[in-house]
Design a protein around this motif. Structure first.
Motif, PDB file in Angstrom:
ATOM      1  N   UNK A   1       0.836  -1.185   0.000  1.00  0.00           N
ATOM      2  CA  UNK A   1       0.000   0.000   0.000  1.00  0.00           C
ATOM      3  C   UNK A   1       0.880   1.247   0.000  1.00  0.00           C
ATOM      4  N   UNK A   2       0.444   2.251  -0.688  1.00  0.00           N
ATOM      5  CA  UNK A   2       1.168   3.513  -0.717  1.00  0.00           C
ATOM      6  C   UNK A   2       0.891   4.295   0.561  1.00  0.00           C
ATOM      7  N   UNK A   3       1.920   4.866   1.140  1.00  0.00           N
ATOM      8  CA  UNK A   3       1.792   5.612   2.385  1.00  0.00           C
ATOM      9  C   UNK A   3       1.090   6.942   2.151  1.00  0.00           C
ATOM     10  N   UNK A   4       0.179   7.266   3.057  1.00  0.00           N
ATOM     11  CA  UNK A   4      -0.504   8.553   3.050  1.00  0.00           C
ATOM     12  C   UNK A   4      -0.151   9.256   4.355  1.00  0.00           C
ATOM     13  N   UNK A   5       0.432  10.449   4.268  1.00  0.00           N
ATOM     14  CA  UNK A   5       0.816  11.184   5.462  1.00  0.00           C
ATOM     15  C   UNK A   5      -0.424  11.478   6.287  1.00  0.00           C
ATOM     16  N   UNK A   6      -0.446  11.384   7.559  1.00  0.00           N
ATOM     17  CA  UNK A   6       0.625  11.088   8.503  1.00  0.00           C
ATOM     18  C   UNK A   6       0.609   9.641   8.975  1.00  0.00           C
ATOM     19  N   UNK A   7       0.139   8.744   8.154  1.00  0.00           N
ATOM     20  CA  UNK A   7      -0.063   7.357   8.541  1.00  0.00           C
ATOM     21  C   UNK A   7       1.159   6.526   8.182  1.00  0.00           C
ATOM     22  N   UNK A   9       3.522   3.359   6.919  1.00  0.00           N
ATOM     23  CA  UNK A   9       3.487   2.477   5.754  1.00  0.00           C
ATOM     24  C   UNK A   9       2.779   1.179   6.140  1.00  0.00           C
ATOM     25  N   UNK A  10       1.992   0.625   5.222  1.00  0.00           N
ATOM     26  CA  UNK A  10       1.214  -0.564   5.502  1.00  0.00           C
ATOM     27  C   UNK A  10       1.506  -1.664   4.488  1.00  0.00           C
ATOM     28  N   UNK A  11       1.155  -2.875   4.888  1.00  0.00           N
ATOM     29  CA  UNK A  11       1.164  -3.987   3.946  1.00  0.00           C
ATOM     30  C   UNK A  11       0.021  -4.922   4.297  1.00  0.00           C
ATOM     31  N   UNK A  12      -0.210  -5.876   3.430  1.00  0.00           N
ATOM     32  CA  UNK A  12      -1.248  -6.874   3.686  1.00  0.00           C
ATOM     33  C   UNK A  12      -0.880  -8.156   2.976  1.00  0.00           C
ATOM     34  N   UNK A  13      -1.344  -9.264   3.520  1.00  0.00           N
ATOM     35  CA  UNK A  13      -1.168 -10.576   2.917  1.00  0.00           C
ATOM     36  C   UNK A  13      -2.570 -11.146   2.756  1.00  0.00           C
ATOM     37  N   UNK A  14      -2.920 -11.461   1.513  1.00  0.00           N
ATOM     38  CA  UNK A  14      -4.294 -11.859   1.222  1.00  0.00           C
ATOM     39  C   UNK A  14      -4.372 -13.245   0.596  1.00  0.00           C
ATOM     40  N   UNK A  39       6.692 -12.415   6.427  1.00  0.00           N
ATOM     41  CA  UNK A  39       6.725 -12.113   7.863  1.00  0.00           C
ATOM     42  C   UNK A  39       6.405 -10.651   8.134  1.00  0.00           C
ATOM     43  N   UNK A  40       6.012 -10.362   9.349  1.00  0.00           N
ATOM     44  CA  UNK A  40       5.760  -8.978   9.744  1.00  0.00           C
ATOM     45  C   UNK A  40       7.028  -8.161   9.592  1.00  0.00           C
ATOM     46  N   UNK A  41       6.874  -6.932   9.165  1.00  0.00           N
ATOM     47  CA  UNK A  41       7.981  -5.998   8.984  1.00  0.00           C
ATOM     48  C   UNK A  41       7.836  -4.914  10.046  1.00  0.00           C
ATOM     49  N   UNK A  42       8.882  -4.691  10.827  1.00  0.00           N
ATOM     50  CA  UNK A  42       8.818  -3.716  11.922  1.00  0.00           C
ATOM     51  C   UNK A  42       8.549  -2.296  11.423  1.00  0.00           C
ATOM     52  N   UNK A  43       8.823  -2.009  10.143  1.00  0.00           N
ATOM     53  CA  UNK A  43       8.616  -0.663   9.590  1.00  0.00           C
ATOM     54  C   UNK A  43       7.222  -0.465   9.004  1.00  0.00           C
ATOM     55  N   UNK A  44       6.380  -1.482   9.089  1.00  0.00           N
ATOM     56  CA  UNK A  44       5.048  -1.404   8.486  1.00  0.00           C
ATOM     57  C   UNK A  44       3.979  -1.874   9.461  1.00  0.00           C
TER      58      UNK A  44
END
Length: 104
Positions: A1-7, A9-14, A39-44
């Protein structure tokens, strides 16, 4: 997913499934899953997609109806921001429509 300020960075596994009904309607459904190769990413922040899908129903020779539903837990994103960005799903459907029209 593209980051939207001020949120963050996100990801998803589907995991997804698709089917075509006898009347020609097409369904696609997705929901979150876990996978060893993702795996989970600490930056997301991992989004939880509780359910998301499209139903595309034919409406004659040259038209169709597209229905999109989704239920996503956005992590730490405030509800007002999630609601404000919800229009992007409609914009995506309109882009698909333009591609289909251009191809016909």
């Amino acid at each position: 997913c593209k980051r939207v300020w001020p949120v963050s960075q996100r990801d998803m596994v589907l995991t997804t499934a698709a089917a075509t009904r006898d009347d020609g309607a097409f369904l696609r459904f997705a929901t979150s899953t876990a996978h060893a190769d993702a795996p989970l990413d600490a930056d997301r922040v991992r989004l939880e997609v509780r359910g998301s899908g499209y139903l595309i129903e034919p409406r004659g020779a040259a038209s169709c109806r597209v229905t999109h539903v989704s239920c996503v837990a956005p992590g730490d994103a405030p509800a007002f921001l999630v609601n404000r960005l919800a229009w992007q799903r409609t914009a995506m459907v309109l882009k698909v429509r333009a591609l289909v029209l251009a191809d016909s």
